[in-house]
Design a protein around this motif. Structure first.
Motif, PDB file in Angstrom:
ATOM      1  N   GLN A 100       0.858  -1.672   0.125  1.00  0.00           N
ATOM      2  CA  GLN A 100       0.471   0.178   0.016  1.00  0.00           C
ATOM      3  C   GLN A 100       0.879   1.180   0.034  1.00  0.00           C
ATOM      4  O   GLN A 100       1.405   1.809   0.922  1.00  0.00           O
ATOM      5  CB  GLN A 100      -0.927   0.119   1.483  1.00  0.00           C
ATOM      6  N   PRO A 101       1.064   1.976  -0.988  1.00  0.00           N
ATOM      7  CA  PRO A 101       1.955   2.973  -0.993  1.00  0.00           C
ATOM      8  C   PRO A 101       1.391   3.908  -0.009  1.00  0.00           C
ATOM      9  O   PRO A 101       0.059   4.350  -0.120  1.00  0.00           O
ATOM     10  CB  PRO A 101       1.376   3.296  -2.905  1.00  0.00           C
ATOM     11  N   HIS A 102       2.496   4.964   0.533  1.00  0.00           N
ATOM     12  CA  HIS A 102       1.822   5.878   1.149  1.00  0.00           C
ATOM     13  C   HIS A 102       0.876   5.619   2.071  1.00  0.00           C
ATOM     14  O   HIS A 102       0.051   6.567   2.816  1.00  0.00           O
ATOM     15  CB  HIS A 102       1.217   6.634   0.748  1.00  0.00           C
ATOM     16  N   GLY A 103       0.726   3.436   2.261  1.00  0.00           N
ATOM     17  CA  GLY A 103       0.054   3.771   3.802  1.00  0.00           C
ATOM     18  C   GLY A 103       0.520   3.670   5.092  1.00  0.00           C
ATOM     19  O   GLY A 103       1.993   3.746   5.424  1.00  0.00           O
ATOM     20  N   ASP A 104      -0.506   3.735   6.170  1.00  0.00           N
ATOM     21  CA  ASP A 104       0.142   4.357   7.661  1.00  0.00           C
ATOM     22  C   ASP A 104       0.208   2.732   8.422  1.00  0.00           C
ATOM     23  O   ASP A 104       0.006   2.446   9.205  1.00  0.00           O
ATOM     24  CB  ASP A 104      -0.736   4.993   7.636  1.00  0.00           C
ATOM     25  N   GLY A 105      -0.240   1.137   7.377  1.00  0.00           N
ATOM     26  CA  GLY A 105      -0.241  -0.149   8.435  1.00  0.00           C
ATOM     27  C   GLY A 105      -1.532   0.091   9.081  1.00  0.00           C
ATOM     28  O   GLY A 105      -1.807  -0.647   9.569  1.00  0.00           O
ATOM     29  N   GLY A 106      -3.034   0.873   8.490  1.00  0.00           N
ATOM     30  CA  GLY A 106      -3.742   1.116   9.131  1.00  0.00           C
ATOM     31  C   GLY A 106      -4.204   1.923  10.287  1.00  0.00           C
ATOM     32  O   GLY A 106      -5.418   1.925  11.154  1.00  0.00           O
ATOM     33  N   ALA A 107      -2.915   2.620  11.165  1.00  0.00           N
ATOM     34  CA  ALA A 107      -3.242   3.645  12.019  1.00  0.00           C
ATOM     35  C   ALA A 107      -4.223   4.652  12.226  1.00  0.00           C
ATOM     36  O   ALA A 107      -4.893   3.891  13.126  1.00  0.00           O
ATOM     37  CB  ALA A 107      -1.902   4.133  12.493  1.00  0.00           C
ATOM     38  N   ALA A 108      -4.573   5.078  10.918  1.00  0.00           N
ATOM     39  CA  ALA A 108      -5.932   5.921  11.390  1.00  0.00           C
ATOM     40  C   ALA A 108      -6.711   5.467  11.695  1.00  0.00           C
ATOM     41  O   ALA A 108      -7.825   5.417  12.055  1.00  0.00           O
ATOM     42  CB  ALA A 108      -5.281   7.144   9.584  1.00  0.00           C
ATOM     43  N   ALA A 109      -7.604   4.228  10.778  1.00  0.00           N
ATOM     44  CA  ALA A 109      -8.278   3.688  10.257  1.00  0.00           C
ATOM     45  C   ALA A 109      -8.237   2.903  11.198  1.00  0.00           C
ATOM     46  O   ALA A 109      -9.236   2.783  11.562  1.00  0.00           O
ATOM     47  CB  ALA A 109      -8.403   2.402   8.869  1.00  0.00           C
ATOM     48  N   SER A 110      -7.513   2.058  12.715  1.00  0.00           N
ATOM     49  CA  SER A 110      -7.607   1.599  13.596  1.00  0.00           C
ATOM     50  C   SER A 110      -8.355   2.855  14.993  1.00  0.00           C
ATOM     51  O   SER A 110      -9.248   2.682  15.710  1.00  0.00           O
ATOM     52  CB  SER A 110      -6.365   0.520  13.601  1.00  0.00           C
ATOM     53  N   GLU A 111      -7.678   3.711  14.900  1.00  0.00           N
ATOM     54  CA  GLU A 111      -8.072   4.900  15.770  1.00  0.00           C
ATOM     55  C   GLU A 111      -9.531   5.046  15.311  1.00  0.00           C
ATOM     56  O   GLU A 111     -10.095   5.320  16.692  1.00  0.00           O
ATOM     57  CB  GLU A 111      -6.891   6.162  15.492  1.00  0.00           C
ATOM     58  N   LYS A 112      -9.690   5.442  14.444  1.00  0.00           N
ATOM     59  CA  LYS A 112     -11.259   6.540  14.106  1.00  0.00           C
ATOM     60  C   LYS A 112     -12.338   5.163  14.628  1.00  0.00           C
ATOM     61  O   LYS A 112     -13.215   5.432  14.908  1.00  0.00           O
ATOM     62  CB  LYS A 112     -11.056   5.846  12.089  1.00  0.00           C
ATOM     63  N   ALA A 113     -12.179   4.034  14.038  1.00  0.00           N
ATOM     64  CA  ALA A 113     -12.693   2.972  14.890  1.00  0.00           C
ATOM     65  C   ALA A 113     -12.933   2.476  15.970  1.00  0.00           C
ATOM     66  O   ALA A 113     -14.034   1.733  16.322  1.00  0.00           O
ATOM     67  CB  ALA A 113     -12.418   1.556  13.458  1.00  0.00           C
ATOM     68  N   GLY A 114     -11.933   2.784  16.526  1.00  0.00           N
ATOM     69  CA  GLY A 114     -12.002   2.685  17.944  1.00  0.00           C
ATOM     70  C   GLY A 114     -11.298   1.279  18.466  1.00  0.00           C
ATOM     71  O   GLY A 114     -11.468   0.928  19.917  1.00  0.00           O
ATOM     72  N   VAL A 115     -10.034   0.425  17.671  1.00  0.00           N
ATOM     73  CA  VAL A 115      -9.866  -0.401  18.165  1.00  0.00           C
ATOM     74  C   VAL A 115      -8.852  -0.602  19.092  1.00  0.00           C
ATOM     75  O   VAL A 115      -8.408   0.731  19.843  1.00  0.00           O
ATOM     76  CB  VAL A 115      -9.071  -0.896  17.035  1.00  0.00           C
ATOM     77  N   ILE A 116      -9.370  -1.860  20.067  1.00  0.00           N
ATOM     78  CA  ILE A 116      -8.132  -1.359  21.784  1.00  0.00           C
ATOM     79  C   ILE A 116      -7.362  -2.655  21.333  1.00  0.00           C
ATOM     80  O   ILE A 116      -7.650  -3.450  21.609  1.00  0.00           O
ATOM     81  CB  ILE A 116      -9.157  -2.010  22.716  1.00  0.00           C
ATOM     82  N   ALA A 117      -6.179  -1.990  21.692  1.00  0.00           N
ATOM     83  CA  ALA A 117      -5.108  -2.948  21.299  1.00  0.00           C
ATOM     84  C   ALA A 117      -5.110  -3.958  23.193  1.00  0.00           C
ATOM     85  O   ALA A 117      -6.127  -3.533  24.062  1.00  0.00           O
ATOM     86  CB  ALA A 117      -3.853  -2.504  22.143  1.00  0.00           C
ATOM     87  N   PHE A 118      -4.903  -5.645  22.976  1.00  0.00           N
ATOM     88  CA  PHE A 118      -4.998  -5.949  23.578  1.00  0.00           C
ATOM     89  C   PHE A 118      -4.292  -5.842  25.563  1.00  0.00           C
ATOM     90  O   PHE A 118      -3.104  -5.156  25.007  1.00  0.00           O
ATOM     91  CB  PHE A 118      -4.517  -7.616  23.601  1.00  0.00           C
ATOM     92  N   THR A 119      -4.629  -6.368  26.213  1.00  0.00           N
ATOM     93  CA  THR A 119      -3.696  -6.022  27.459  1.00  0.00           C
ATOM     94  C   THR A 119      -3.976  -6.716  28.090  1.00  0.00           C
ATOM     95  O   THR A 119      -5.811  -7.172  28.287  1.00  0.00           O
ATOM     96  CB  THR A 119      -4.161  -4.634  28.030  1.00  0.00           C
TER      97      THR A 119
END
Length: 200
Positions: A100-119
Motif C-alpha cells: 500500500q503506497p503511502h499507507g500507514d499500516g492501518g493506524a488512522a483507520a484503527s484509531e477512527k474505528a476505536g480498536v482497543i489493543a490487547f492488555t
C-alpha cells in the motif's frame, strides 16, 4: 476500497463447532501493518495495535502494488501491507500481499474505528458500532478462498489492528470477520456487497 479476489481456490465451507466458534484449525483471513524485517521466506510486520505477525510467502504468493502485479522484492522495511492467506495464530501463509503506497499500516483507520489493543487481564468492552445482525456466536459456516479474501480486505480497510483469523458466512448471507489478539472488536460484519456494516 475496491477488492480484487485472490487466485486461491475456494474450499467447501466448514461448520463451526458448537463451543462458541473457537477452533484450532488455521483458516483464511489476514492482517494489515508495517513491515519490520524481511527474509528469504517472507517477512514480519506489525499491526496498528502492535501485534507482530510473521508472513511466509512462496512461488504461489501474488504480490500487488496499486492494483498491478509486482514481486516479493517490493516488500521492504517500512512498507504498509495487507496480507491475506491461511492464518494460524500470529502467522500467515500468504496467498496475496498488497503493498500500500503511502499507507500507514492501518493506524488512522484503527484509531477512527476505536480498536482497543490487547492488555492482559483487561476484559473486552460490551459495545457495538453500526448494524449488528441477529446471530449467535458459533453459528454459520467458515468460508475460504476469494470470498474470505474479499470479506477480510473489506474489514481490514475499515477496522484494522487485529488479525482476522476466520470468515464466517451467516444465515442471512452476511459475513462475520473474526478478530484475534485485540481486546475489541472481535467481530466485524460485512454485507453481501462486501461493505462493512458494523463491529462489536
Amino acid at each position: 476500497m475496491a477488492s480484487t479476489p485472490s487466485p486461491t481456490a475456494s474450499v467447501t465451507p466448514t461448520a463451526l463447532p458448537s463451543d462458541g466458534g473457537q477452533r484450532s484449525d488455521p483458516s483464511d483471513g489476514g492482517a494489515t501493518g508495517i513491515v519490520q524485517s524481511t527474509s528469504a521466506t517472507g517477512f514480519t510486520f506489525k499491526t496498528a495495535t502492535g501485534i507482530s505477525v510473521t508472513a511466509t510467502d512462496d512461488a504461489h504468493t501474488v504480490f500487488t502494488r496499486s492494483n498491478h502485479r509486482t514481486s516479493a522484492e517490493q516488500v521492504q522495511d517500512g512498507a504498509s501491507v495487507l496480507v491475506l492467506g491461511l492464518v494460524d495464530s500470529t502467522a500467515i501463509t500468504a496467498s496475496k500481499v498488497e503493498i500500500q503506497p503511502h499507507g500507514d499500516g492501518g493506524a488512522a483507520a484503527s484509531e477512527k474505528a476505536g480498536v482497543i489493543a490487547f492488555t492482559q487481564g483487561t476484559p473486552s468492552p460490551d459495545k457495538s458500532v453500526g448494524t449488528i445482525p441477529d446471530y449467535t456466536e458459533g453459528e454459520g459456516t467458515i468460508v475460504s478462498g476469494p470470498t474470505a479474501d474479499k470479506a477480510t480486505q473489506a474489514a481490514q480497510a475499515v477496522v484494522p489492528g487485529g488479525i482476522a483469523d476466520r470468515v464466517v458466512k451467516l444465515d442471512d448471507g452476511e459475513y462475520e470477520v473474526h478478530n484475534i489478539s485485540i481486546n475489541w472488536p472481535h467481530h466485524v460484519f460485512v454485507n453481501q456487497d462486501f461493505k462493512v456494516v458494523g463491529w462489536e
